[in-house]
Write a protein that holds these residues in place. Sequence first.
Motif, PDB file in Angstrom:
ATOM      1  N   GLY A  17      -0.001  28.407   9.267  1.00 21.23           N
ATOM      2  CA  GLY A  17      -0.896  28.046  10.129  1.00 21.23           C
ATOM      3  C   GLY A  17      -2.246  27.444   9.807  1.00 21.23           C
ATOM      4  O   GLY A  17      -2.698  26.330  10.142  1.00 21.23           O
ATOM      5  N   THR A  18      -2.830  27.888   8.454  1.00 19.14           N
ATOM      6  CA  THR A  18      -3.638  27.312   7.766  1.00 19.14           C
ATOM      7  C   THR A  18      -3.367  25.839   7.403  1.00 19.14           C
ATOM      8  O   THR A  18      -4.064  24.951   7.347  1.00 19.14           O
ATOM      9  N   LEU A  19      -2.192  25.791   6.730  1.00 26.14           N
ATOM     10  CA  LEU A  19      -1.720  24.597   6.070  1.00 26.14           C
ATOM     11  C   LEU A  19      -1.700  23.431   7.565  1.00 26.14           C
ATOM     12  O   LEU A  19      -1.975  22.195   7.408  1.00 26.14           O
ATOM     13  N   ASP A  20      -1.090  24.173   8.637  1.00 27.50           N
ATOM     14  CA  ASP A  20      -1.090  23.290   9.961  1.00 27.50           C
ATOM     15  C   ASP A  20      -2.457  22.593  10.292  1.00 27.50           C
ATOM     16  O   ASP A  20      -2.564  21.551  10.551  1.00 27.50           O
ATOM     17  N   THR A  21      -3.439  23.404  10.088  1.00 26.96           N
ATOM     18  CA  THR A  21      -5.140  23.192  10.532  1.00 26.96           C
ATOM     19  C   THR A  21      -5.513  22.053   9.606  1.00 26.96           C
ATOM     20  O   THR A  21      -6.119  21.214   9.914  1.00 26.96           O
ATOM     21  N   VAL A  22      -5.026  22.312   8.480  1.00 30.02           N
ATOM     22  CA  VAL A  22      -5.618  21.169   7.365  1.00 30.02           C
ATOM     23  C   VAL A  22      -4.873  20.011   7.309  1.00 30.02           C
ATOM     24  O   VAL A  22      -5.615  19.116   7.031  1.00 30.02           O
ATOM     25  N   THR A  23      -3.534  20.051   7.190  1.00 28.56           N
ATOM     26  CA  THR A  23      -2.939  18.895   7.069  1.00 28.56           C
ATOM     27  C   THR A  23      -1.896  18.454   8.173  1.00 28.56           C
ATOM     28  O   THR A  23      -1.477  17.230   8.365  1.00 28.56           O
ATOM     29  N   GLY A  24      -1.952  19.246   9.377  1.00 28.97           N
ATOM     30  CA  GLY A  24      -1.147  18.628  10.426  1.00 28.97           C
ATOM     31  C   GLY A  24       0.417  18.981  10.371  1.00 28.97           C
ATOM     32  O   GLY A  24       1.169  18.457  11.542  1.00 28.97           O
ATOM     33  N   LEU A  25       0.717  19.549   9.283  1.00 26.41           N
ATOM     34  CA  LEU A  25       2.314  19.785   9.247  1.00 26.41           C
ATOM     35  C   LEU A  25       2.388  21.026  10.089  1.00 26.41           C
ATOM     36  O   LEU A  25       1.862  22.063  10.109  1.00 26.41           O
ATOM     37  N   PRO A  26       3.529  20.849  10.958  1.00 25.75           N
ATOM     38  CA  PRO A  26       3.809  21.895  11.953  1.00 25.75           C
ATOM     39  C   PRO A  26       4.086  23.398  11.248  1.00 25.75           C
ATOM     40  O   PRO A  26       4.716  23.213  10.200  1.00 25.75           O
ATOM     41  N   TYR A  27       3.606  24.349  11.601  1.00 29.26           N
ATOM     42  CA  TYR A  27       3.670  25.664  10.957  1.00 29.26           C
ATOM     43  C   TYR A  27       5.221  26.081  10.963  1.00 29.26           C
ATOM     44  O   TYR A  27       5.356  26.897   9.859  1.00 29.26           O
ATOM     45  N   TRP A  28       5.982  25.865  11.761  1.00 28.72           N
ATOM     46  CA  TRP A  28       7.253  26.431  11.763  1.00 28.72           C
ATOM     47  C   TRP A  28       8.080  25.599  10.547  1.00 28.72           C
ATOM     48  O   TRP A  28       9.109  26.345   9.938  1.00 28.72           O
ATOM     49  N   ILE A  29       7.617  24.620  10.093  1.00 28.72           N
ATOM     50  CA  ILE A  29       8.602  23.920   8.983  1.00 28.72           C
ATOM     51  C   ILE A  29       8.448  24.801   7.777  1.00 28.72           C
ATOM     52  O   ILE A  29       9.488  25.210   7.045  1.00 28.72           O
ATOM     53  N   PRO A  30       7.197  25.187   7.150  1.00 26.93           N
ATOM     54  CA  PRO A  30       7.133  26.080   5.885  1.00 26.93           C
ATOM     55  C   PRO A  30       7.738  27.397   6.288  1.00 26.93           C
ATOM     56  O   PRO A  30       8.416  27.947   5.309  1.00 26.93           O
ATOM     57  N   THR A  31       7.553  27.854   7.219  1.00 26.30           N
ATOM     58  CA  THR A  31       8.182  29.225   7.691  1.00 26.30           C
ATOM     59  C   THR A  31       9.794  29.222   7.663  1.00 26.30           C
ATOM     60  O   THR A  31      10.502  29.871   7.075  1.00 26.30           O
ATOM     61  N   LEU A  32      10.425  27.888   8.178  1.00 27.20           N
ATOM     62  CA  LEU A  32      11.788  27.869   8.089  1.00 27.20           C
ATOM     63  C   LEU A  32      12.291  27.593   6.643  1.00 27.20           C
ATOM     64  O   LEU A  32      13.119  28.206   6.369  1.00 27.20           O
ATOM     65  N   LEU A  33      11.706  26.740   6.126  1.00 22.24           N
ATOM     66  CA  LEU A  33      12.116  26.740   4.734  1.00 22.24           C
ATOM     67  C   LEU A  33      11.951  28.148   3.793  1.00 22.24           C
ATOM     68  O   LEU A  33      12.860  28.429   3.177  1.00 22.24           O
ATOM     69  N   TRP A  34      10.934  29.017   4.170  1.00 20.63           N
ATOM     70  CA  TRP A  34      11.079  30.155   3.394  1.00 20.63           C
ATOM     71  C   TRP A  34      12.101  31.130   3.970  1.00 20.63           C
ATOM     72  O   TRP A  34      12.886  31.646   3.223  1.00 20.63           O
ATOM     73  N   LEU A  35      12.352  30.978   5.395  1.00 18.21           N
ATOM     74  CA  LEU A  35      13.432  31.946   5.617  1.00 18.21           C
ATOM     75  C   LEU A  35      14.899  31.526   4.961  1.00 18.21           C
ATOM     76  O   LEU A  35      15.871  32.288   4.853  1.00 18.21           O
ATOM     77  N   ALA A  36      15.019  30.084   4.937  1.00 14.86           N
ATOM     78  CA  ALA A  36      16.232  29.545   4.480  1.00 14.86           C
ATOM     79  C   ALA A  36      16.555  29.688   2.935  1.00 14.86           C
ATOM     80  O   ALA A  36      17.432  29.585   2.380  1.00 14.86           O
ATOM     81  N   SER A  37      15.214  30.012   2.270  1.00 19.03           N
ATOM     82  CA  SER A  37      15.430  30.035   0.777  1.00 19.03           C
ATOM     83  C   SER A  37      16.320  31.093   0.315  1.00 19.03           C
ATOM     84  O   SER A  37      16.451  31.121  -0.830  1.00 19.03           O
ATOM     85  N   GLY A  38      16.387  32.073   1.015  1.00 16.38           N
ATOM     86  CA  GLY A  38      17.112  33.349   0.562  1.00 16.38           C
ATOM     87  C   GLY A  38      18.621  32.878   0.085  1.00 16.38           C
ATOM     88  O   GLY A  38      19.250  33.581  -0.651  1.00 16.38           O
ATOM     89  N   ALA A  39      19.308  31.755   0.698  1.00 18.65           N
ATOM     90  CA  ALA A  39      20.549  31.176   0.312  1.00 18.65           C
ATOM     91  C   ALA A  39      20.523  30.830  -1.037  1.00 18.65           C
ATOM     92  O   ALA A  39      21.681  30.491  -1.685  1.00 18.65           O
ATOM     93  N   LEU A  40      19.367  30.514  -1.739  1.00 12.95           N
ATOM     94  CA  LEU A  40      19.276  30.271  -3.162  1.00 12.95           C
ATOM     95  C   LEU A  40      19.769  31.476  -3.953  1.00 12.95           C
ATOM     96  O   LEU A  40      20.129  30.855  -5.114  1.00 12.95           O
ATOM     97  N   VAL A  41      19.886  32.666  -3.593  1.00 17.22           N
ATOM     98  CA  VAL A  41      20.371  33.731  -4.358  1.00 17.22           C
ATOM     99  C   VAL A  41      21.959  33.185  -4.905  1.00 17.22           C
ATOM    100  O   VAL A  41      22.359  33.914  -5.966  1.00 17.22           O
ATOM    101  N   PHE A  42      22.567  32.749  -3.984  1.00 21.82           N
ATOM    102  CA  PHE A  42      24.143  32.104  -4.476  1.00 21.82           C
ATOM    103  C   PHE A  42      24.139  30.625  -4.650  1.00 21.82           C
ATOM    104  O   PHE A  42      25.246  30.401  -5.004  1.00 21.82           O
ATOM    105  N   HIS A  43      23.199  29.943  -4.941  1.00 20.71           N
ATOM    106  CA  HIS A  43      23.153  28.524  -5.267  1.00 20.71           C
ATOM    107  C   HIS A  43      23.207  28.717  -6.973  1.00 20.71           C
ATOM    108  O   HIS A  43      22.376  29.152  -7.625  1.00 20.71           O
ATOM    109  N   ARG A  44      24.521  28.256  -7.374  1.00 18.58           N
ATOM    110  CA  ARG A  44      24.558  28.183  -8.961  1.00 18.58           C
ATOM    111  C   ARG A  44      23.541  27.690  -9.974  1.00 18.58           C
ATOM    112  O   ARG A  44      23.110  28.237 -10.689  1.00 18.58           O
ATOM    113  N   PRO A  45      22.914  26.309  -9.750  1.00 20.34           N
ATOM    114  CA  PRO A  45      21.833  25.803 -10.428  1.00 20.34           C
ATOM    115  C   PRO A  45      20.920  26.736 -10.556  1.00 20.34           C
ATOM    116  O   PRO A  45      19.859  27.127 -11.633  1.00 20.34           O
ATOM    117  N   THR A  46      20.500  27.615  -9.155  1.00 17.35           N
ATOM    118  CA  THR A  46      19.016  28.384  -9.195  1.00 17.35           C
ATOM    119  C   THR A  46      19.337  29.488  -9.875  1.00 17.35           C
ATOM    120  O   THR A  46      18.683  30.069 -10.714  1.00 17.35           O
TER     121      THR A  46
END
Length: 359
Positions: free
Chosen positions: A95-124
């Motif tokens: 929400g703070t980032l949305d206020t400062v940059t105008g980036l919708p708040y749900w995009i960083p939240t969704l990226l964070w939720l999806a980041s758990g898949a990196l547990v099985f990502h071989r390069p990671t």
Amino acid sequence: MSQPSEPPYPGNPRQPPQYPGTTPPQPEQPDQPQYEVPSPRQPGAPDDLEYLNPPGHRVHYKAYQRGTDATAVGKLALHLPGFLMSLVVVLMASGTLDTVTGLPYWIPTLLWLASGALVFHRPTEDYFARYLLKLQRPMPQEAARLEPVWREVTARAGVDGRRYELWIENSQDLNALAAAGHIVGVTRFALERLPSAQLAAVLAHELGHHTGGHAWSSLLGYWYSLPGRIAWQVIRQIVVFTVTFASAVSCAATAVLVLVIGAVAFATTVVFYGLPLVLFAIPYLMAAVERRSELRADEHAAALGFAPMLAEVLTTMHAMEFHTDRPSAEPSTPAKLLSSHPDYPTRLRRLRPYIEAQR
């Protein structure tokens, strides 16, 4: 009539003289585990592992290569409060980032939720193993020693061993680890000192952590609770600094500040129906689940036929710990409750039925 006095011998007058060739009786020493450092395995030494699945032998894989047992589910459930706290932190930061940059708040939240898949990502996983766990890829001679043993372990389990990555930890401790989705690591000491059968038992134990879902659930729970833990540490440091600063100003200011902090904590507890108090019990519950997962991994290795070998490894580890890190006093009850591994006698007792069945 006075009694004759004893002749004054040197030292204690009540001790008789020591004659040549005699030794005074030694006090009894308490029983201690017999400890012998495993000697380095010589090249070309006889292999004590019974290979039931040699190269070229057809291996039957299970339909389900891995699962999620009760301990893995328990870990995820205990990480749920930390996840919710992290979600609140991420939403506030978004929400703070949305206020400062105008980036919708749900995009960083969704990226964070999806980041758990990196547990099985071989390069990671490769980055995680190299730079966070400080592991190394096996050298050719190390791979030649490790891979046949790993193939036998995975073949007995009906698991495709090629799905996992073998790593070496440059350590002189007798240890091994399972991490992320596909990481299996052993220390250089275990690789160079353990006989093949005992090394297979260690690898079977770590494979049990993977097939039971212990490794990925631990890392996933840790990752999703990380923002909440960071926020908690920041808040804690701010409170400590504020109280310290107030105490330097006046005792009255310190008392007022402590009352305000206590009122906020009490109000938070009441609003959430006392649920924040559960957070104090989570470390103890998590440690209990971790101990249970270790016993499950031991049972996995024992079911594959490695119970006697695993018992030998645990006995050696117990003796090494006794001689190198012997505590000056018995660990306190809270320390025992927070331990992530069961004590060695408990693990050996749980292996006894498997050992007796193989006789």
